[in-house]
Design an enzyme around this catalytic site. Structure first.
Site, PDB file in Angstrom:
ATOM      1  N   GLU A 115       2.139   9.418   3.677  1.00 13.82           N
ATOM      2  CA  GLU A 115       1.314  10.550   4.098  1.00 13.82           C
ATOM      3  C   GLU A 115       0.392  10.239   5.262  1.00 13.82           C
ATOM      4  OE1 GLU A 115       0.157  12.846   0.270  1.00 13.82           O
ATOM      5  OE2 GLU A 115       0.842  10.881  -0.403  1.00 13.82           O
ATOM      6  N   LYS A 128       0.863  -1.188   0.000  1.00 16.61           N
ATOM      7  CA  LYS A 128       0.000   0.000   0.000  1.00 16.61           C
ATOM      8  C   LYS A 128       0.899   1.237   0.000  1.00 16.61           C
ATOM      9  CE  LYS A 128      -4.250  -1.957   1.921  1.00 16.61           C
ATOM     10  NZ  LYS A 128      -5.155  -1.951   3.090  1.00 16.61           N
TER      11      LYS A 128
END
Lengths: 754, 356
Positions: free
Chosen positions: A718, A714
């Site tokens: 952030e 993934k």
């Protein structure tokens, strides 16, 4: 110098079975701490001149005059570029270059649309001469009253927010949802303008050779940028070479083309010599994007059990007078909590400011900063523990669509984070905890969420006669560790030790490494590299199993496995051969393989895909002076497969520290009369120092995701910002009983009510 | 580049001779002045680099118990001088709460006295500022002014003096030694920095060409060594200027206050000594209520110059807190976070002897 030219400095990797998954130290670390790493502005081609931007000091109006003759009379000045003499561009800067281009200010006319807009460029033999020439231009303006705030800006209905996200989304019957609620909590939240403030300012060293252009510049999207520059200057894309081995931070601001860098390239073209242009810190507050201000409102309906019946998130986002980037803050509410009715809507607000842009977790950072406090307020109203409230509203499927998640270990994040933090000991009432020194203590939490995109990317792998490999992709290392994690993935696929793999990256003439943004670079470029490595191994296997002289002959149906530079027969590991032996017998000097990345459209359609996490914060507050200090942060994150846990932890830490910054420190202060930013330097625009950073823990919650990509990666870059901001604000409330709904939380916000 | 003459004199007399010419400015570490030159706030025509002057980098203990600190003594050298830190602990604490380690290693005692305000409008040549350009106006008054002055300001200027170091110094009655072609003189620090009045560009009592050669702390200032603290509120834990700060020192005898010293930072154009507040404590039995009252008195004349009313209440409270901390006694070692309200949070110390 970059890692691909300095392989001897790469520490030998101790291998325990596999390359991917190992906490390898960053391969560029020694180069960076010894100063040997070359950043864009370190390049000084023969005959190079220095260019400086002349920034406007007004926010709205036009330039009436520039004293060009005074500047030109100064010793060392080579050229002063203004709208009157600048050479033409082949693409209209008032148009948006697809796919992500913004309108840029490159001296197309004398209008001024924001403070720090370039209004001229001075080119000189020395930086000092250029700087003095810029001062001598002494611009005079025709000023108009600038629009600088909510009360004088123009509101409008945005067509889209962020990068092409919907401005309005409704799922379910929102009115019915509120009608069914036994309790409605409603509040407004404010987030200020924030600037990326990467340590390395935007820079470009541009050198033209006929119609060929070589650029040294920090850049998060090499191929896309090369194509854009080619269009601006009317040359074939293959004539543009961007070299960007290192970025001193990007955070989104180096992913999108900006006026100053185009002007640096243009200046080199116009004067016929190489030109270097570096922005000063203050000049970064305007033309290179920022996180736009938001005014958000959240309305939550809950039933008697504390379950959401309706969630309505509204956001007004500031953008410039001439382009649209509205912070997609409200869309965060579409991702997280189960509710039969959800609505997210946005409005734009036109101000005389530089166009905002994506800044680390665009949308999610600001949206989560409001949503997580609103959730805390709803839990409080329901008399529930904030974690219990979140679990009661846990979304088993995507809230707006009902699609299943490709994977979602958020429940495990809550459990592991809470256990490590000691959350179960938290009293429900605020203002009840004190430490041994009498400081108020508060505990708060927030849920972290961020999408996990996979972008198109390409890579090439070359297996050489000696059994080592060269792998290539135009990847981007902006400090996150691409030089290391991407090489690990390539080595893994090739069945080689990391130090047997030479990795070339950071150039636009390599296979397209895609964009380093959206927390998707490892998932994208990494998949391409992995596929390229697998391609080479497949070719090698084909040769070996068909070669009667190979111990692997005839293993075609059984298969072979690659490891330590050898192919092994899958069912009998005593039968093996080195890559070099296979190639030598076949008379092959090398084998070249290629790989691509891109998400399977069927999976993208079927599944909702996010990274998730839970952040727990402890703050201490002086009961009289109201100074706040974050004393503990625990984040637990589930983001699919972890390639390098050491680098991943660093990303989480960095994100959480950014959360401290957002919650308690960062704010650009624009004078509302002039629009000038009054704290455009790192002494006065505060970001955390080491002493602000508490004891931190980042828990890597295992998560296997078979759908996001073959590698199951993934993204981690952030997500750490999201969740943390709200967790800190909620902890401040829990310590003091004071709910502050604006960021950053300041002394006076707490003092006024105590 | 804006050209200037660079002069590096070998003696104080040579320096003051050179500086007597108009357009001259002294340069020590340059941690403030060079920044101001780069952004065009100041533009001296002649720079007199004083870093080579002999005899100005010593800490000298005089027979009467007073101490003379040379103008070129570095901030960090002074803060880490054991005898100095033991005798004047709140001065050492103030020094270590300012700037960053790198800046403290460069910045000098004399330069600290001369540092300029951080008012954003002073630092922005495009703004009106009577301090930078007399008669141009004051854009801070209607601007971003939440950190501006609450005492002693005028319509001409609402800026504050940013120094931490000067706050305990003014509380302890420090004197500034200066020299010029006209000879030597001594200026009490309390009279060294000037309030803006209608001439905010005149910031100090220095006459043109005068050079700061040293600072003196009187022997009687040592009486406070056992009960002295500097406390600073700031918006990040280090490398930030004070929102408000306070130096508080007590001379205790039999549970009563024999004498007290109080000064505030971040509230006025000068380090603000609160003598009436000090007087209110003399002879009193130390208690939270007398300390709170001292805070009230110290801020009696304060009023907001903009969106900064909160600083007045904060200043009252920080005076009371600094006095309470002073009463507890000077810490045995320098706190790991000098001058922070959270200095008790960490068990670690910065290794500076700090014993009365």
């Amino acid at each position: 110098m970059s890692p691909d030219t300095q392989s001897t400095t790469i520490p030998r990797h101790v291998r325990h079975g596999s390359n991917a998954g190992q906490p390898v130290s960053r391969r560029d670390g020694v180069l960076k701490v010894t100063g040997a790493a070359t950043y864009a502005a370190d390049n000084h081609p023969e005959g190079m001149l220095h260019a400086v931007i002349v920034p406007s000091t007004i926010a709205r109006g036009r330039v009436r005059s520039l004293d060009v003759s005074a500047a030109k009379a100064h010793p060392g000045i080579v050229e002063v570029i203004t709208p009157e003499n600048r050479i033409p561009l082949h693409f209209d800067p008032n148009d948006k270059m697809p796919p992500f281009g913004f309108r840029v200010e490159v001296l197309q006319d004398d209008s001024v649309r924001y403070v720090n807009q370039p209004i001229a460029v001075v080119v000189a033999e020395t930086l000092e001469a250029a700087t003095e020439g810029a001062r001598l231009l002494a611009p005079r303006y025709e000023e108009e009253l600038p629009r600088t705030d909510l009360d004088n800006g123009e509101r409008y209905d945005a067509e889209a927010v962020g990068v092409g996200a919907p401005a309005v989304t409704t799922a379910g019957d929102i009115d019915a949802g509120f009608a069914a609620a036994t309790r409605v909590t409603e509040a407004e939240y404010y987030t200020p303008p924030q600037y990326h403030n990467a340590m390395e300012p935007h820079a470009v060293v541009a050198e033209w050779n006929g119609d060929h252009l070589t650029l040294d510049m920090p850049n998060q999207a090499l191929r896309m940028s090369a194509a854009s520059y080619a269009q601006y200057f009317g040359i074939p894309v293959e004539n543009v070479l961007i070299r960007s081995p290192f970025l001193g931070g990007g955070f989104g601001s180096k992913a999108i083309l900006n006026g100053p860098q185009i002007l640096g390239i243009l200046a080199a073209r116009q004067v016929g010599r190489p030109v270097k242009l570096v922005l000063t810190r203050a000049q970064m507050y305007g033309p290179v994007g920022h996180r736009g201000r938001t005014w958000q409102k959240l309305r939550l309906g809950t039933d008697a059990e504390g379950k959401l019946t309706a969630l309505h998130h509204t956001s007004i986002g500031a953008t410039s007078s001439f382009d649209d980037f509205v912070e997609p803050a409200a869309n965060t509410s579409l991702m997280l909590y189960a509710s039969p009715a959800i609505r997210a809507d946005h409005k734009g607000l036109r101000l005389d400011i530089g166009t905002p842009g994506p800044m680390r977790a665009p949308g999610e950072a600001s949206g989560s900063a409001a949503l997580e406090v609103a959730i805390d307020e709803a839990a409080q109203a329901c008399g529930m523990d904030p974690l219990a409230f979140r679990l009661a509203n846990y979304a088993e499927t995507e809230p707006t669509s009902g699609r299943p998640y490709s994977s979602k270990a958020l429940r495990e994040c809550y459990e592991q984070g809470a256990a490590s933090f000691g959350w179960s000991n938290r009293p429900l009432e605020p203002g009840t905890m004190r430490d041994e020194n009498g400081f108020l203590v508060g505990w708060g939490m927030g849920t972290a969420v961020f999408p996990c995109p996979q972008f198109p990317a390409e890579a090439r792998a070359t297996l050489r006669a000696d059994g080592t490999a060269l792998v290539e992709t135009g990847g981007v290392d902006m400090g996150q560790g691409a030089w290391t994690a991407l090489a690990q993935l390539a080595a893994e696929a090739l069945g080689l030790d990391l130090d047997q793999v030479e990795f070339h990256s950071g150039r636009s003439d390599l296979p397209d490494g895609g964009v380093a943004g959206g927390s998707g670079h490892t998932a994208s470029a990494g998949q391409a590299l992995s596929n390229a490595g697998s391609d080479v191994i497949a070719q090698l296997s084909e040769i070996a199993v068909n070669d009667p002289d190979s111990p692997l002959f005839g293993a075609g149906n059984i298969g072979v496995v690659a490891g330590e530079g050898r192919l092994y027969r899958r069912d009998d590991e005593t039968r093996s051969e080195t890559y070099a032996e296979i190639l030598a017998r076949a008379g092959r000097a090398e084998l070249v393989g290629s790989g691509k990345s891109g998400r399977d459209p069927a999976s993208a359609d079927r599944f909702a895909m996010n990274s998730h996490g839970a952040v727990f914060a402890e703050v201490k507050v002086d009961p009289a002076l109201m100074q706040v200090k974050v004393t503990r942060l625990v984040g637990a994150f589930a983001a699919g497969r972890v390639i390098n846990p050491k680098l991943v932890r660093s990303q989480y830490y960095g994100g959480m520290i950014w959360g401290i910054s957002f919650a308690l420190q960062e704010e650009a202060l624009a004078d509302r009369r002039t629009g000038r930013i009054m704290n455009a330097d790192l002494a006065e625009y505060h970001v955390p120092v080491n002493a602000d950073v508490p004891e931190m823990e980042a828990i890597l919650v295992p998560e296997v995701d078979p759908h996001v990509s073959p590698l199951g990666i993934k993204g981690v870059g952030e997500i750490g910002v999201t969740g943390t901001v709200g967790a800190i604000a909620n902890a401040v409330w829990h310590a003091t009983g004071i709910r502050v709904r604006k960021y950053p939380i300041r002394l006076e916000d707490l003092l006024a009510r105590r | 580049m804006n050209r200037f003459d660079y002069i590096k004199p070998a003696s104080v007399s040579e320096a003051v001779t050179e500086a007597a010419r108009p357009g001259s400015a002294y340069l020590a570490a340059g941690t403030n002045m060079l920044d101001l030159m780069k952004v065009g706030v100041v533009g001296p025509e002649r720079i007199i680099d004083v870093t080579g002057l002999p005899g100005l980098a010593d800490i000298e203990w005089l027979t009467d118990g007073s101490v003379r600190i040379g103008a070129l003594v570095r901030n960090s050298d002074l803060a880490y001088d054991t005898r100095f830190a033991e005798t004047f602990p709140m001065v050492a604490e103030a020094l270590l709460s300012g700037a960053s380690a790198q800046l403290r290693n460069a910045a000098t005692v004399g330069g600290n006295l001369m540092q300029r305000t951080r008012c954003a409008y002073f630092l922005d040549p495009a703004s009106a500022c009577n301090k930078r350009e007399p008669g141009s106006g004051c854009d801070a008054r209607e601007g971003e002014n939440r950190l501006h002055a609450v005492i002693g300001f005028t319509e001409h200027c609402i800026a504050v003096h940013p120094s931490d170091f000067c706050v305990p110094l003014v509380a302890l009655g420090a004197e500034v030694e200066v020299e010029s072609l006209d000879g030597k003189r001594t200026i009490p620090l309390a009279e060294f920095h000037l309030l803006p009045g209608d001439t905010p560009h005149v910031e100090t009592a220095l006459r043109p060409g005068e050079l700061i050669t040293g600072l003196k702390l009187p022997a009687q200032a040592a009486a406070f060594s056992g009960h002295a603290r500097y406390l600073k509120l700031r918006e990040r834990t280090s490398y930030a200027f004070a929102v408000v700060s306070a130096a508080a020192a007590l001379d205790m005898a039999d549970g009563r206050i024999r004498q007290a010293r109080i000064a505030l930072g971040g509230v006025a154009a000068k380090p603000w000594r609160a003598e009436e507040a000090e007087a209110s404590l003399v002879g009193a039995e130390a208690s939270p209520s007398v300390f709170a009252r001292a805070g009230e008195i110290a801020l009696a004349g304060a009023h907001p110059s903009g969106s900064n009313a909160f600083k007045i209440e904060l200043a009252r409270r920080i005076v009371a807190r600094a006095l309470a901390l002073a009463l507890e006694g000077t810490p045995e070692a320098m706190p790991a976070l000098p001058a922070s309200p959270f200095s008790t949070l960490s068990g670690e110390t910065s290794g500076v002897a700090h014993v009365a």
